[in-house]
Design an enzyme around this catalytic site. Structure first.
Site, PDB file in Angstrom:
ATOM      1  N   ASP A   1      69.416 -11.124  -7.573  1.00 35.89           N
ATOM      2  CA  ASP A   1      70.235 -11.425  -8.416  1.00 35.89           C
ATOM      3  C   ASP A   1      71.213 -12.409  -7.839  1.00 35.89           C
ATOM      4  OD1 ASP A   1      72.103 -11.378 -10.535  1.00 35.89           O
ATOM      5  OD2 ASP A   1      72.887  -9.551 -10.181  1.00 35.89           O
TER       6      ASP A   1
ATOM      7  N   LYS B   1      71.459 -11.502 -16.035  1.00 34.84           N
ATOM      8  CA  LYS B   1      70.613 -11.439 -14.536  1.00 34.84           C
ATOM      9  C   LYS B   1      70.892  -9.835 -14.114  1.00 34.84           C
ATOM     10  CE  LYS B   1      72.123 -15.328 -12.719  1.00 34.84           C
ATOM     11  NZ  LYS B   1      73.064 -15.473 -13.457  1.00 34.84           N
TER      12      LYS B   1
ATOM     13  N   ARG C   1      68.697  20.781 -25.181  1.00 33.82           N
ATOM     14  CA  ARG C   1      67.544  21.694 -25.398  1.00 33.82           C
ATOM     15  C   ARG C   1      67.192  22.208 -26.835  1.00 33.82           C
ATOM     16  NH1 ARG C   1      67.072  25.214 -20.496  1.00 33.82           N
ATOM     17  NH2 ARG C   1      65.527  26.356 -21.791  1.00 33.82           N
TER      18      ARG C   1
ATOM     19  N   LEU D   1      71.659  -7.353 -15.138  1.00 31.07           N
ATOM     20  CA  LEU D   1      70.922  -6.255 -15.938  1.00 31.07           C
ATOM     21  C   LEU D   1      69.478  -6.195 -15.892  1.00 31.07           C
ATOM     22  CD1 LEU D   1      71.883  -5.264 -19.740  1.00 31.07           C
ATOM     23  CD2 LEU D   1      69.394  -5.337 -18.987  1.00 31.07           C
TER      24      LEU D   1
ATOM     25  N   ALA E   1      81.920  -9.948 -18.629  1.00 28.60           N
ATOM     26  CA  ALA E   1      82.573 -10.353 -17.140  1.00 28.60           C
ATOM     27  C   ALA E   1      84.008 -10.574 -17.010  1.00 28.60           C
ATOM     28  CB  ALA E   1      82.345 -11.807 -17.181  1.00 28.60           C
TER      29      ALA E   1
ATOM     30  N   PRO F   1      75.944 -18.188 -15.184  1.00 30.47           N
ATOM     31  CA  PRO F   1      76.552 -16.842 -15.368  1.00 30.47           C
ATOM     32  C   PRO F   1      76.480 -16.454 -16.870  1.00 30.47           C
ATOM     33  CG  PRO F   1      77.830 -18.440 -14.108  1.00 30.47           C
ATOM     34  CD  PRO F   1      76.628 -19.234 -14.827  1.00 30.47           C
TER      35      PRO F   1
ATOM     36  N   SER G   1      61.595  20.676 -19.053  1.00 27.36           N
ATOM     37  CA  SER G   1      60.734  20.187 -18.079  1.00 27.36           C
ATOM     38  C   SER G   1      60.776  18.574 -18.699  1.00 27.36           C
ATOM     39  CB  SER G   1      59.522  20.535 -18.102  1.00 27.36           C
ATOM     40  OG  SER G   1      58.933  20.579 -19.517  1.00 27.36           O
TER      41      SER G   1
END
Lengths: 460, 488
Positions: free
Chosen positions: B164, B92, B289, B94, B207, B88, B439
């Protein structure tokens, strides 16, 4: 304005220190890294310690020279290392001509030598630290006897240490030299070398250890080397057949093939069938650009096809669809600027050769992995791809002549690329424009480096 | 001792999107390429991370995909189960999610399976680590996950499943290989090892902030979690070459990577490169932008006009204030070195960053951020396009993402040329402000939020908003920051 293609780190001086026994492919990997980096406008140079040892007068030493018990000989080899290192320092100190290189990317020197003991490596590391160079070790570790035998054969044939020596004798001596190295060799180790930045390639890249990689450029290099494959392979290249625009001397556009261009397309089918054999033919894939003329050229080829936007011709922007005469007349300044620095010149609203190289990078990475590819594309794009495989400098690559109606076969080998050209014998206009003129015509000087026909085969 | 899959929670704070509620396929009755007309934008859909959405087999292509095959599999790699291995608090989750996001973007049909999610879904409040009913429950969750993965490979044409779970014992791993060998699925283990106390502490903190420990006394939560860690530590068997498995060791989040028996080729190499670039980070990405210019023509490379300059100033202030507030620093304390600006290469785009430069922030022009090349339809209105290129216009509506107008780039072309930039974005732990054409922002956002091909061209970025993307281990989140408009 600072422009950069691949990195944020500023002006790093990176030294890649090769590690490995003789005949493990160090020179091959060095060459490939240099070719890749230079092609991406990263300054790179190889410093081969053997070369400096020869300069010290030990031109053709036999294996006894590589006796690690002998202190005197050890000192000579140490001296050679220092010479190589000093040249490297000089090279790093040279003022950079920014116009042609990516300033921000830093520079990479490759120290090509066995660097087989931990002691030797810490000497190198210390030298680099003093100068503020960033080091990265690249180890080639291999115990596949076929690969080693092949490398021995190649080395004996190409190393200046053995020029003029009978092959059998040279091979025996070289094997003895390897034995000498093997006695003292210390491989990079996850525990003892945990603080070093290194990548260790085990049996090409069957297993890989990557440790403490710090910069983006180093990560790129690691990705590149783990994708390298050792076995020689073929790549086929062709320009599209003569197009209507070619006939009208116009650049760019998206025109169809001329009658002669279509003839080439038809004939290409049989040329490919005759040239490409066996496994390659079975698995052949044809890559084209998205433009009509490359697709029409590929239309009779009975193989799977893939269209890449990245293979489209250099975009001439405002000048698209004009003749060189028209450009010279309407945009005389641009016309001259382009001739002055063709690699960097970016057409108004269009692209430069450098832009094309950046967009071709994924293609190059795919090509390193893939086998059996025939690429049908355009003059400027082919120049860039060709420059990568043949190590052609930027000053020359935009001026290379790549005639129409010719299939080019590249055979990549550890020590360079062998080129064969198969002419279709179908007449076509020449689209080659010499520097300083707007008229188009074949090049006169057969010795000019811009004429790639005479540059083959290349040896590194 | 029995294998013990303890309660491993490395998900981030509870402020994340409601991902598990979105298990329904969204466009069941509509052909995917015609999914949603451009004017019916679904704000909720565009505003959440889709990395946990089911892979829809009808999407024949995904944003960064280079080619497709009849089998649906890419890179000659076959089907691969990527099983995470580790204690733990070793990131993992992520890793599983990040690999899913990246490979999906490459066009691989990938889905992540988190044992912890099965636990949360099935039953709340069973304390799994100590009691025997808890162990029984854990085994049930693992079985459910394995069954779903089998289904994913068999029925949904899945190519990669990221799994996972702890998998810290040899027999867990052998069992997985055995089960999936029969399914013709290869298994690649990615073992995450953390020896760096700083990294471990960060993960423990994550956690402790999780759902499970809400309303717990702080010390009690720490004790509970520490007990779980030590129980697992005592049974953990690190991977070695003697196990004869294909694995990749990922030590201290990429400080060291070891690849053992690399036989799956290019796809795995790409994942290695990706992992080398990946970082667990607290930095954010700001998408903006560029400012306006007078005639707004593609063909002229124009300079900013007055309004554009004012806009540039405004977004600089908004973003810098935002960053400062987040870091809790005062006026004088802003550290420009922790921020960088990447701008597109056109003059007005690059110049939009000028006020950042004045504040000491490094502004760099990136040629990969060049806008989608409009080709023949440059500077035409939609009406003009309809008139001059009726057939092309009609075809473009069928697949806005892949369609190329004459001489133009498609969104897909844009994505392919931006891949190296995405790698750098994953790696940097600085806040990155990206100033580019709409774009380009669409494609970047499409990667960060795992948007599908039909979605990307419809994403909207106006000068009225700055988009802030926050990286999370389980999913990324978005906030739109308004840019107040001047009323002259």
């Amino acid at each position: 304005m600072p422009f950069t293609a691949i990195s944020n780190e500023n002006d790093l001086k990176i030294v890649i220190v090769m590690v490995g026994l003789p005949a493990r492919g160090k020179s091959y990997v060095s060459q490939k890294i240099m070719r890749y980096l230079k092609w991406m406008s990263v300054r790179c140079e190889i410093f081969n310690v053997g070369h400096y040892r020869r300069k010290l007068g030990f031109e053709k030493p036999d294996h006894e020279f590589f006796d690690f018990e002998n202190d005197e000989l050890f000192k000579i080899r140490e001296e050679a290392l220092k010479l190589a290192f000093n040249s490297m320092v000089e090279w790093f100190d040279q003022p950079v001509d920014d116009s042609n290189w990516e300033r921000d990317l830093g520079r990479v020197a490759i120290l090509d030598a066995t660097n087989s003991t931990r002691e030797r490596r810490s000497t190198v590391l210390e030298l680099c630290r003093e100068k503020g160079f960033v080091t990265m070790f690249v180890e080639n570790w291999c115990d596949i006897s076929d690969v080693i035998e092949k490398n021995i054969e190649d080395t004996v044939k190409s190393s200046p240490d053995y020029t003029g020596m009978e092959v059998a004798r040279a091979t025996e001596d070289f094997k003895n030299r390897i034995d000498n190295y093997e006695r003292v060799y210390e491989t990079l180790d996850q525990n003892n070398d945990a603080d070093l930045t290194f990548v260790k390639l085990i049996n090409i890249s069957e297993a890989v250890v990557i440790n403490k990689i710090r910069t983006y450029l180093q990560r790129r290099i690691v990705f590149y080397v783990i994708n390298l494959q050792a076995k020689p392979k073929y790549i086929w290249l062709s320009r599209h057949g003569e197009s209507l625009y070619n006939v009208e001397k116009k650049i760019g556009g998206d025109s169809s093939l001329s009658e002669r261009g279509l003839q080439y397309a038809r004939k290409l089918k049989s040329i490919v069938a005759d040239t490409i054999s066996g496994e390659s033919k079975e698995h052949l894939t044809v890559w084209t650009s998205t433009l009509i003329r490359t697709q029409e050229t590929a239309q009779f080829l009975p193989y799977p096809k893939k269209k890449w936007k990245a293979l489209d011709e250099l975009d001439a922007g405002l000048c698209d669809g004009m003749t060189y005469e028209e450009i010279e007349e309407q945009y005389p300044e641009d016309f001259k600027a382009r001739d002055d620095d063709k690699y960097e010149y970016r057409y108004r609203g269009g692209e430069s050769y450098r832009d094309v190289v950046i967009r071709l990078e994924p293609i190059i990475m795919e090509m390193e992995r893939q086998e059996h590819v025939l690429i049908i594309t355009h003059q400027a794009v082919l120049r860039c791809i060709y420059a990568y495989f043949m190590n052609v400098p930027q000053e020359e690559s935009p001026w290379m002549s790549i005639p129409l109606h010719t299939l080019i076969q590249l055979e990549t080998r550890p020590y360079g690329t062998i080129v064969t050209r198969i002419k279709a014998n179908i007449p076509a206009v020449s689209t080659y424009k010499k520097k300083g003129t707007s008229s188009i015509g074949e090049i006169a000087d057969p010795n000019s480096s811009s004429n790639i026909i005479f540059k083959t085969p290349e040896r590194a | 001792m029995e294998s013990e899959l303890s309660d491993e929670v490395s998900r981030a704070s509870s402020s994340q999107g409601n991902h598990m509620a979105r298990t329904q396929k969204r466009w069941d009755d509509i052909p995917s390429e015609l999914a949603t007309p451009a004017d019916e934008r679904d704000v909720e859909r565009f505003g959440t991370d889709s990395v946990h959405q089911p892979v829809d087999p009808r999407y024949y292509m995904s944003p960064g995909q280079l080619y497709s095959t009849d089998s649906g599999s890419l890179f000659h790699a076959g089907k691969i189960l990527i099983a995470l291995v580790g204690l733990p608090a070793t990131s993992k989750t992520l890793l599983a999610v990040a690999i899913t996001r990246y490979t999906r973007w490459l066009g691989v049909r990938t889905k992540s399976f988190h044992v912890s999610e099965y636990r949360n879904k099935t039953e709340d409040g069973v304390d799994s680590s100590c009691s025997s009913t808890g162990l029984e429950f854990e085994r049930k969750c693992v079985h459910l996950a394995v069954d779903d993965m089998k289904k994913f490979f068999q029925e949904s044409r899945g190519q990669i499943a990221t799994y996972d779970a702890l998998n810290i014992q040899k027999k867990d791993r052998q069992e997985l290989v055995r089960i999936f060998r029969d399914q013709d699925v290869k298994v690649l283990f990615i073992e995450s090892i953390m020896t760096d106390q700083g990294l471990i502490d960060d993960n423990i903190q994550v956690a402790l902030n999780s759902k499970k420990y809400i309303n717990w006394d702080k010390q009690r939560a720490i004790d509970d979690y520490t007990t779980k860690l030590s129980v697992n530590e005592s049974v953990y068997e690190q991977m070695t070459p003697e196990e004869n498995l294909v694995y990749l060791k990922f030590v201290n989040f990429g400080e060291k990577i070891v690849i053992n028996d690399n036989q799956y080729g290019y796809l795995v190499n790409k994942i290695v490169f990706f992992l080398m670039n990946l970082k667990s980070k607290k930095s954010r990405v700001y998408l903006a932008r560029c400012g306006t210019s007078n005639s707004d023509k593609y063909i002229d490379d124009e300079l900013l006009n007055e309004e554009g300059i004012a806009y540039s100033k405004k977004i600089t202030d908004i973003i810098i204030n935002r960053i400062r507030d987040r870091r809790g620093c005062t006026e004088g304390e802003f550290d420009p070195k922790k921020v960088m600006v990447w701008a597109g290469p056109r003059k007005r785009t690059y110049d939009t960053g000028m006020f950042f430069q004045q504040r000491g922030v490094f502004v760099v022009g990136r040629s990969q951020l060049k806008q989608l090349h409009p080709g023949a339809i440059a500077d035409l209105t939609e009406e003009q396009v309809k008139k001059r290129y009726p057939k092309e216009y009609h075809d473009s509506l069928k697949d806005l993402y892949h369609f190329r107008f004459p001489r133009a780039e498609s969104y897909h072309d844009l994505a392919v040329r931006m891949e190296s930039l995405l790698m750098e974005l994953e790696h940097t732990d600085k806040d990155v402000v990206i100033i580019a054409h709409e774009s380009v922002l669409r494609v970047l956002y499409g990667y960060l939020l795992a948007c599908t091909v039909p979605d990307v061209p419809k994403l909207e970025f106006t000068r009225g908003e700055i988009t802030e993307v926050t990286f999370g281990p389980f999913c990324n989140t978005v906030e739109r920051i308004p840019v107040p408009l001047d009323h002259k």
